[in-house]
Design an enzyme around this catalytic site. Structure first.
Site, short mmCIF file in Angstrom:
data_model
loop_
_atom_site.label_atom_id
_atom_site.label_comp_id
_atom_site.label_asym_id
_atom_site.label_seq_id
_atom_site.Cartn_x
_atom_site.Cartn_y
_atom_site.Cartn_z
N GLU A 127 -33.37 6.36 53.80
CA GLU A 127 -33.84 5.28 54.68
C GLU A 127 -35.30 4.92 54.39
OE1 GLU A 127 -32.40 3.29 57.40
OE2 GLU A 127 -30.77 3.84 56.08
N TYR A 150 -37.23 4.81 62.46
CA TYR A 150 -36.79 6.08 61.88
C TYR A 150 -37.30 6.21 60.44
CZ TYR A 150 -33.73 9.48 59.58
OH TYR A 150 -33.25 10.54 58.84
P1 NAP Z 1 -28.52 15.80 63.33
O1 NAP Z 1 -27.08 16.17 63.31
O2 NAP Z 1 -28.98 14.67 64.16
O3 NAP Z 1 -29.32 17.11 63.77
C1 NAP Z 1 -30.68 17.06 64.08
C2 NAP Z 1 -31.04 18.26 64.95
O4 NAP Z 1 -32.44 18.14 65.29
C3 NAP Z 1 -30.28 18.37 66.26
O5 NAP Z 1 -29.66 19.62 66.33
C4 NAP Z 1 -31.35 18.23 67.32
O6 NAP Z 1 -31.22 19.10 68.40
C5 NAP Z 1 -32.61 18.66 66.59
N1 NAP Z 1 -33.81 18.10 67.23
C6 NAP Z 1 -34.02 16.82 67.62
N2 NAP Z 1 -35.23 16.70 68.17
C7 NAP Z 1 -35.81 17.92 68.14
C8 NAP Z 1 -37.06 18.43 68.57
N3 NAP Z 1 -37.96 17.66 69.17
N4 NAP Z 1 -37.32 19.73 68.36
C9 NAP Z 1 -36.42 20.54 67.78
N5 NAP Z 1 -35.19 20.12 67.36
C10 NAP Z 1 -34.90 18.82 67.54
O7 NAP Z 1 -29.03 15.53 61.83
P2 NAP Z 1 -28.37 15.96 60.43
O8 NAP Z 1 -27.41 14.91 60.02
O9 NAP Z 1 -27.97 17.38 60.50
O10 NAP Z 1 -29.62 15.79 59.47
C11 NAP Z 1 -30.56 16.84 59.28
C12 NAP Z 1 -31.89 16.26 58.87
O11 NAP Z 1 -31.74 15.53 57.65
C13 NAP Z 1 -32.52 15.29 59.85
O12 NAP Z 1 -33.91 15.47 59.78
C14 NAP Z 1 -32.15 13.92 59.31
O13 NAP Z 1 -33.11 12.97 59.70
C15 NAP Z 1 -32.20 14.20 57.82
N6 NAP Z 1 -31.31 13.41 56.99
C16 NAP Z 1 -30.00 13.31 57.29
C17 NAP Z 1 -29.15 12.61 56.45
C18 NAP Z 1 -27.68 12.51 56.71
O14 NAP Z 1 -27.03 11.66 56.12
N7 NAP Z 1 -27.11 13.37 57.53
C19 NAP Z 1 -29.66 12.02 55.28
C20 NAP Z 1 -31.02 12.16 55.00
C21 NAP Z 1 -31.84 12.88 55.84
P3 NAP Z 1 -30.20 18.88 69.63
O15 NAP Z 1 -28.93 19.45 69.12
O16 NAP Z 1 -30.86 19.66 70.68
O17 NAP Z 1 -30.16 17.40 69.89
O1 F7E Z 2 -24.98 3.65 59.64
C1 F7E Z 2 -23.52 0.27 59.76
C2 F7E Z 2 -24.99 0.44 60.05
O2 F7E Z 2 -25.61 5.12 61.56
C3 F7E Z 2 -24.50 3.35 58.36
C4 F7E Z 2 -28.58 8.96 59.23
O3 F7E Z 2 -28.05 10.23 58.96
O4 F7E Z 2 -28.16 8.24 56.99
C5 F7E Z 2 -27.91 7.93 58.35
O5 F7E Z 2 -28.42 6.64 58.67
C6 F7E Z 2 -24.29 1.85 58.23
C7 F7E Z 2 -25.47 1.01 58.71
O6 F7E Z 2 -26.16 5.81 59.18
C8 F7E Z 2 -21.72 0.51 62.89
O7 F7E Z 2 -25.58 -0.78 60.43
C9 F7E Z 2 -21.75 -0.80 61.18
O8 F7E Z 2 -25.69 -0.02 57.81
O9 F7E Z 2 -23.86 5.91 59.93
P1 F7E Z 2 -25.10 5.17 60.17
P2 F7E Z 2 -27.54 5.31 58.59
O10 F7E Z 2 -28.18 4.31 59.45
O11 F7E Z 2 -27.32 4.95 57.15
C10 F7E Z 2 -29.55 8.25 56.62
C11 F7E Z 2 -29.63 8.64 55.17
C12 F7E Z 2 -30.37 9.08 57.53
O12 F7E Z 2 -31.37 9.66 57.12
C13 F7E Z 2 -30.08 8.98 58.99
O13 F7E Z 2 -30.62 10.11 59.69
O14 F7E Z 2 -23.18 1.46 59.04
N1 F7E Z 2 -22.66 0.16 60.95
N2 F7E Z 2 -21.17 -0.62 62.38
C14 F7E Z 2 -22.67 1.02 61.99
N3 F7E Z 2 -23.38 2.13 62.21
C15 F7E Z 2 -23.14 2.81 63.36
N4 F7E Z 2 -23.81 3.95 63.59
N5 F7E Z 2 -22.22 2.34 64.31
C16 F7E Z 2 -21.50 1.20 64.11
O15 F7E Z 2 -20.69 0.82 64.96
#
Ligand code: NAP
Ligand code: F7E
Length: 326
Positions: A127, A150
């Site tokens: 992002e 974000y």
């Molecule tokens: P996630 O499922 O949203 O998990 C994030 C965790 O952070 C949750 O368990 C949440 O706790 C905790 N948290 C939120 N605010 C906090 C705070 N103030 N202090 C301590 N803990 C806090 O995210 P994920 O998909 O596992 O992703 C892990 C990391 O990779 C994140 O930093 C995300 O931004 C980054 N990331 C994700 C993706 C992806 O595609 N998944 C891609 C690139 C980067 P609660 O359970 O208490 O809400």
């Molecule tokens: O959206 C479109 C939306 O919320 C993907 C996070 O893990 O990956 C994630 O961010 C796409 C977007 O993920 C709906 O507009 C359409 O274009 O699953 P998403 P994200 O925004 O790509 C990155 C790498 C991170 O780091 C983030 O933490 O799907 N879209 N319709 C929708 N998205 C949602 N959520 N819901 C809809 O109904």
């Protein structure tokens, strides 16, 4: 025995990473924030809830981080905690900044003070690229043009990680990970919303699925593969930043089509309704990562093809509903 601290242990990536580290005989500390009822479902799903030592802390509470780092002195710190939902980051921009940007500064400062030899992993994201180089792939040299609060908060954290490395010689790495998903993905993210929605339609619990823009393209991989890259980054001789991605991109519509097909439902158009509430004020139209550096230096490769990922998620959600009805 090596030890590691994982923040964000209750989310999606935390449990997959914890499982990997436990298999490598690490002692794993998991930071959780104070909750009236913490949700251990994702750790339960992977069967590791009782294998982790939990510590209360919050990225926005610097004293809690100072105490944790002072007491644990972890060899490795994986900072996965974040307000990670892009869609909410416009409505809660300040909170997103406090957790994702200032929170990372708090954690890096605590490490610098009490455990400067800890290796640090920052969960950076595609992002940050946003509109950067929209015509092709994104890699470590692509300029950032974030499109959401974000994305902006993560750019700050990324550069702060680089700066602690360059200023204080700390082993601090930033993993620029593209979207990665799994059966324990948060329900509001589009892939899990689709797999859950399709499962509900399949078992007769829902009649439609409300979505926003179906045209954006994402490079979707499997979370279980991506945590291996996180671990490998901290085993390098010197700290560096890496893009982690599959190199393939698909529209949201393609995910929808395949998910319905996997569930044996042909006419997805009859179920999917457009709802402007799920559209974003500014969209990231095209993400496709080039992970050559990670493949070469870390020996990392994505293992799960896109159709297998969709199938894994849809089948897991159908099973959840079928099990509930037993
Ligand atoms: P996630 O499922 O949203 O998990 C994030 C965790 O952070 C949750 O368990 C949440 O706790 C905790 N948290 C939120 N605010 C906090 C705070 N103030 N202090 C301590 N803990 C806090 O995210 P994920 O998909 O596992 O992703 C892990 C990391 O990779 C994140 O930093 C995300 O931004 C980054 N990331 C994700 C993706 C992806 O595609 N998944 C891609 C690139 C980067 P609660 O359970 O208490 O809400
Ligand atoms: O959206 C479109 C939306 O919320 C993907 C996070 O893990 O990956 C994630 O961010 C796409 C977007 O993920 C709906 O507009 C359409 O274009 O699953 P998403 P994200 O925004 O790509 C990155 C790498 C991170 O780091 C983030 O933490 O799907 N879209 N319709 C929708 N998205 C949602 N959520 N819901 C809809 O109904």
């Amino acid at each position: 025995m090596a030890n590691a601290l994982i923040t964000g242990i209750l989310g999606q990536d935390g449990p997959y990473l914890a499982k990997l580290l436990l298999e490598k005989n690490y002692k794993v500390y998991g930071m959780i924030r104070r909750y009236s009822t913490p949700q251990f479902d994702n750790l339960d799903y992977l069967g590791i809830t009782n294998k982790i030592e939990y510590i209360e802390g919050d990225l926005t509470d610097d004293a809690s981080l100072l105490n944790i780092i002072k007491n644990v002195r972890p060899q490795e710190v994986y900072n996965l905690a974040a307000q990670s939902f892009v869609g909410s980051s416009w409505e809660q921009a300040k909170l997103t900044t406090e957790i994702n940007a200032v929170g990372v500064l708090n954690l890096l400062s605590a490490i610098k003070l009490f455990s400067p030899t800890s290796k640090f992993y920052q969960a950076s994201t595609s992002e940050m690229f946003g509109l950067g180089n929209d015509n092709g792939y994104q890699d470590e040299n692509t300029p950032f043009h974030p499109r959401s609060p974000y994305g902006i908060s993560k750019v700050y954290a990324h550069w702060m990680t680089v700066n602690f490395r360059e200023s204080y010689g700390m082993f601090a790495c930033s993993g620029i990970l593209f979207n990665h998903e799994s059966p324990i993905r948060g329900i509001q993210f589009v892939t899990r919303k689709i797999s859950d929605g399709v499962a509900k339609i399949k078992v007769g619990l829902a009649k439609d699925l409300l979505l926003g823009d179906l045209e954006p393209k994402r490079d979707w991989g499997f979370a279980g593969d991506y945590v291996e890259a996180m671990y490998k980054m901290l085993q390098q001789e010197k700290p560096e930043d890496f893009v982690v991605a599959t190199g393939e991109t698909h529209t949201v519509k393609e995910f929808v089509e395949l998910a319905f097909k996997t569930a044996g439902i042909d006419n997805w158009q009859s179920y999917v309704k457009s709802d402007p509430r799920f559209k974003r004020p500014a969209e990231v139209p095209h993400l496709q990562g080039k992970s050559d550096k990670a493949q070469k230096a870390l020996g990392w490769k994505p293992k799960t093809p896109f159709p297998d990922l969709v199938k894994m998620m849809v089948e897991a959600d159908i099973k959840r509903y079928q099990d509930k009805n037993k």
